[in-house]
Scaffold this motif. Structure first.
Motif, short mmCIF file in Angstrom:
data_model
loop_
_atom_site.label_atom_id
_atom_site.label_comp_id
_atom_site.label_asym_id
_atom_site.label_seq_id
_atom_site.Cartn_x
_atom_site.Cartn_y
_atom_site.Cartn_z
N ARG A 1 0.84 -1.21 0.00
CA ARG A 1 0.00 0.00 0.00
C ARG A 1 0.86 1.25 0.00
O ARG A 1 0.56 2.24 -0.69
N ASP A 2 1.94 1.24 0.78
CA ASP A 2 2.83 2.40 0.82
C ASP A 2 3.49 2.64 -0.54
O ASP A 2 3.64 3.80 -0.96
N ALA A 3 3.88 1.57 -1.22
CA ALA A 3 4.50 1.72 -2.54
C ALA A 3 3.51 2.30 -3.54
O ALA A 3 3.85 3.16 -4.36
N GLU A 4 2.26 1.82 -3.46
CA GLU A 4 1.24 2.35 -4.36
C GLU A 4 0.96 3.82 -4.07
O GLU A 4 0.83 4.64 -5.00
N GLN A 5 0.88 4.17 -2.79
CA GLN A 5 0.64 5.56 -2.42
C GLN A 5 1.80 6.45 -2.84
O GLN A 5 1.60 7.57 -3.33
N LEU A 6 3.04 5.94 -2.68
CA LEU A 6 4.22 6.71 -3.09
C LEU A 6 4.20 6.95 -4.59
O LEU A 6 4.55 8.05 -5.05
N HIS A 7 3.79 5.94 -5.36
CA HIS A 7 3.71 6.10 -6.81
C HIS A 7 2.69 7.18 -7.18
O HIS A 7 2.94 8.01 -8.07
N ARG A 8 1.58 7.18 -6.47
CA ARG A 8 0.57 8.22 -6.73
C ARG A 8 1.10 9.61 -6.38
O ARG A 8 0.87 10.58 -7.11
N TRP A 9 1.80 9.70 -5.27
CA TRP A 9 2.38 10.99 -4.89
C TRP A 9 3.39 11.47 -5.93
O TRP A 9 3.45 12.66 -6.25
N GLU A 10 4.20 10.56 -6.44
CA GLU A 10 5.18 10.94 -7.45
C GLU A 10 4.49 11.42 -8.72
O GLU A 10 4.93 12.39 -9.34
N GLN A 11 3.42 10.72 -9.11
CA GLN A 11 2.68 11.15 -10.29
C GLN A 11 2.05 12.53 -10.08
O GLN A 11 2.09 13.39 -10.97
N GLN A 12 1.48 12.75 -8.89
CA GLN A 12 0.86 14.04 -8.60
C GLN A 12 1.90 15.15 -8.55
O GLN A 12 1.67 16.26 -9.04
N ALA A 13 3.07 14.84 -7.97
CA ALA A 13 4.15 15.84 -7.91
C ALA A 13 4.62 16.20 -9.31
O ALA A 13 4.89 17.38 -9.59
N ALA A 14 4.72 15.20 -10.19
CA ALA A 14 5.15 15.47 -11.56
C ALA A 14 4.12 16.33 -12.29
O ALA A 14 4.47 17.26 -13.04
N ALA A 15 2.83 16.03 -12.06
CA ALA A 15 1.77 16.82 -12.69
C ALA A 15 1.78 18.26 -12.18
O ALA A 15 1.61 19.21 -12.95
N ASN A 16 1.99 18.41 -10.87
CA ASN A 16 2.04 19.76 -10.29
C ASN A 16 3.22 20.55 -10.85
O ASN A 16 3.12 21.75 -11.14
N ALA A 17 4.37 19.86 -11.00
CA ALA A 17 5.54 20.54 -11.54
C ALA A 17 5.31 20.97 -12.99
O ALA A 17 5.71 22.06 -13.40
N GLN A 18 4.66 20.11 -13.76
CA GLN A 18 4.36 20.44 -15.15
C GLN A 18 3.42 21.64 -15.23
O GLN A 18 3.59 22.54 -16.07
#
Length: 404
Positions: free
Chosen positions: A307-324
Motif C-alpha cells: 500500500r505504501d508503494a502504491e501511495q508513493l507512486h501516486r504521490w510521485e505522479q501528482q508531484a510530476a503533474a504539479n511541476a508540469q
C-alpha cells in the motif's frame, strides 16, 4: 526398580523408531517419578533426539521441576548430574536442562533471599562452581523468558550464585545472557551489548543455546540503528550451521522482516513452522503461537509495504503533474510579459509616428530619420524587456529541469 530391566529397555529403545523411543523413555521416567527415586542411569551424550538415557533423565527432571519449580530442585538436579553425566557432556546438558526448565517454569520466580538460602546449601568442594553455574542458568532462564532485562543484568553481575560460578562465568552461554540483558536494557547501550554479542558469538566452543540467546537478544531489543541487518546476518549464519533448527529460521524471519524483505521473511517463518511441527519440543504450543503471531505480522507488513508503494507512486505522479502545471503557468506568464512589452512598443511607435507625420513641420527626410530613430529606440526597449525577462527566468528553468 530393577536396574538390569531398565538398562535393557533403554538399550532396546536406542535402536527403535523415534515414536517408540519417546514412549519407552516416558514410561521409564514416569516409573522413576512414581517411585520417588532419581534415575540410576548414566548419561554419556547431550543428544536429546536419539540417546534414550538422556531422554529418560530429561523427562524425569522435567517432571520434578513441574512439581517443584524451585532453586532447591535445581540444586538436586545439579548434584545428580555431577554423579551421572560425564564431563564431556555436562555443560551442554546443564544448558539444556537449566535454561529449558527455567523457560517452562518462568511463572515461578524466586526472591534473591530464597536463592541465597539455597546457595548456602551447596557445600564446599570442586563441584560448587558447577552447582552455582546450574542455579544461575536456571534462574536466568526464568528472567530471560519473562524479558526482565535489567533484573537479569543485575542478577548476573551481583548475585551470590553468579559470583560462586567462578571461572564458568566466562563460558559463552553466560556472556550471551549478559548480551541479552544489555540489548533489552534501557540503561545500557546497544554498542556495549554488541561487544558482548561478538564475544559470545566468536567463541570456538559456543553451543546451540549460546547462538539462540544471542539472536534472542538482538530480536527483542528496543529499536536501534542497524538492528534488522545485524539480526539477519547472524541468523543467516545460524541457519547455515543448524539448517534443521526451527528457532533459527524464526529469528531469520524476524531479521528479514525488519529489513523489509517480507517475501523472504514469510518463507523463513513457514520453514520454522514446518520444522517445529516435526520436532518433539516440550514447548511446542507456546512456540507455535509465537511463530504464527510473527507470521501474521510479516503478512501485515507485506500488505502495508504494498500500500505504501502504491501511495508513493501516486504521490510521485501528482508531484510530476504539479511541476508540469507550474512550468506551464510560469512559461505563460513570461510570454505574456514579452507580448505586453512588444505591444507597448508598437503602440508607442504608432502614436509617436502619427504626431511626427501629422503635426510636424520638418522636411520629409528629417521626419523619416526621426521615425527611424524612434522605431529603433522602441525596438531596443522591447528587446531589453524580453531579454531581461529571459535572463531573470533562466535560472528558474534550470532548477525545474534538474528537479523534474
Amino acid at each position: 526398580m530393577d536396574t538390569a530391566t531398565v538398562i535393557a529397555r533403554l538399550d532396546e529403545a536406542r535402536g527403535a523408531d523415534s515414536r517408540t523411543r519417546d514412549r519407552v523413555c516416558d514410561e521409564v521416567a514416569a516409573e522413576f517419578l512414581a517411585a520417588g527415586t532419581p534415575p540410576f542411569i548414566e548419561v554419556r551424550s547431550a543428544d536429546l533426539r536419539t540417546d534414550p538415557y538422556l531422554m529418560c533423565a530429561d523427562r524425569y527432571w522435567r517432571g520434578r521441576f513441574q512439581e517443584q519449580p524451585t532453586a532447591r530442585t535445581a540444586l538436586e538436579c545439579a548434584r545428580w548430574m555431577s554423579d551421572h553425566v560425564n564431563d564431556e557432556s555436562w555443560e551442554a546438558v546443564a544448558e539444556q536442562w537449566a535454561l529449558g526448565n527455567g523457560f517452562l517454569n518462568r511463572d515461578n520466580l524466586e526472591s534473591p533471599d530464597q536463592l541465597a538460602e539455597v546457595m548456602g546449601e551447596t557445600g564446599t568442594g570442586a563441584a560448587v562452581e558447577r552447582f552455582a553455574f546450574f542455579l544461575t542458568l536456571f534462574h536466568a532462564g526464568k528472567l530471560r523468558a519473562n524479558f526482565c532485562f535489567d533484573e537479569l543484568h543485575a542478577f548476573l553481575a551481583y548475585s551470590p550464585s553468579s559470583a560462586a560460578a567462578g571461572s564458568l562465568r566466562g563460558e559463552p552461554v553466560f556472556v550471551a545472557l549478559q548480551s541479552f540483558a544489555a540489548f533489552g536494557s534501557r540503561t545500557l547501550t546497544a554498542a556495549y551489548a554488541s561487544e558482548l554479542l561478538e564475544q559470545a558469538w566468536s567463541a570456538a566452543d559456543r553451543t546451540r543455546h549460546t547462538v539462540d540467546i544471542c539472536l534472542n537478544g538482538v530480536a527483542f531489543a528496543p529499536p536501534f540503528a542497524g538492528q534488522g541487518e545485524l539480526l539477519r546476518d547472524y541468523a543467516e549464519e545460524a541457519v547455515e550451521a543448524h539448517p534443521g533448527d526451527h528457532m533459527f529460521h524464526a529469528r531469520l524471519a524476524a531479521g528479514l522482516h525488519m529489513c523489509g524483505r517480507h517475501d523472504a521473511a514469510l518463507e523463513s517463518i513457514d520453514t520454522a513452522l514446518a520444522l517445529l511441527a516435526a520436532s518433539a519440543t516440550a514447548s511446542l504450543s507456546v512456540l507455535q503461537n509465537q511463530y504464527l503471531t510473527k507470521r501474521d505480522a510479516i503478512q501485515e507488513g507485506r500488505l502495508r509495504a504494498e500500500r505504501d508503494a502504491e501511495q508513493l507512486h501516486r504521490w510521485e505522479q501528482q508531484a510530476a503533474a504539479n511541476a508540469q502545471l507550474e512550468r506551464s503557468l510560469h512559461t505563460s506568464s513570461v510570454r505574456a510579459v514579452e507580448v505586453v512589452a512588444v505591444f507597448t512598443a508598437a503602440i508607442a511607435f504608432a502614436v509617436g509616428s502619427l504626431q511626427v507625420t501629422l503635426t510636424g513641420k520638418l522636411p520629409l527626410s528629417d521626419r523619416l530619420w526621426l521615425l527611424a530613430a524612434q522605431g529603433v529606440g522602441l525596438a531596443v526597449f522591447a528587446l531589453l524587456i524580453v531579454g531581461g525577462t529571459w535572463l531573470i527566468t533562466r535560472s528558474h528553468h534550470g532548477q525545474d529541469k534538474r528537479t523534474g
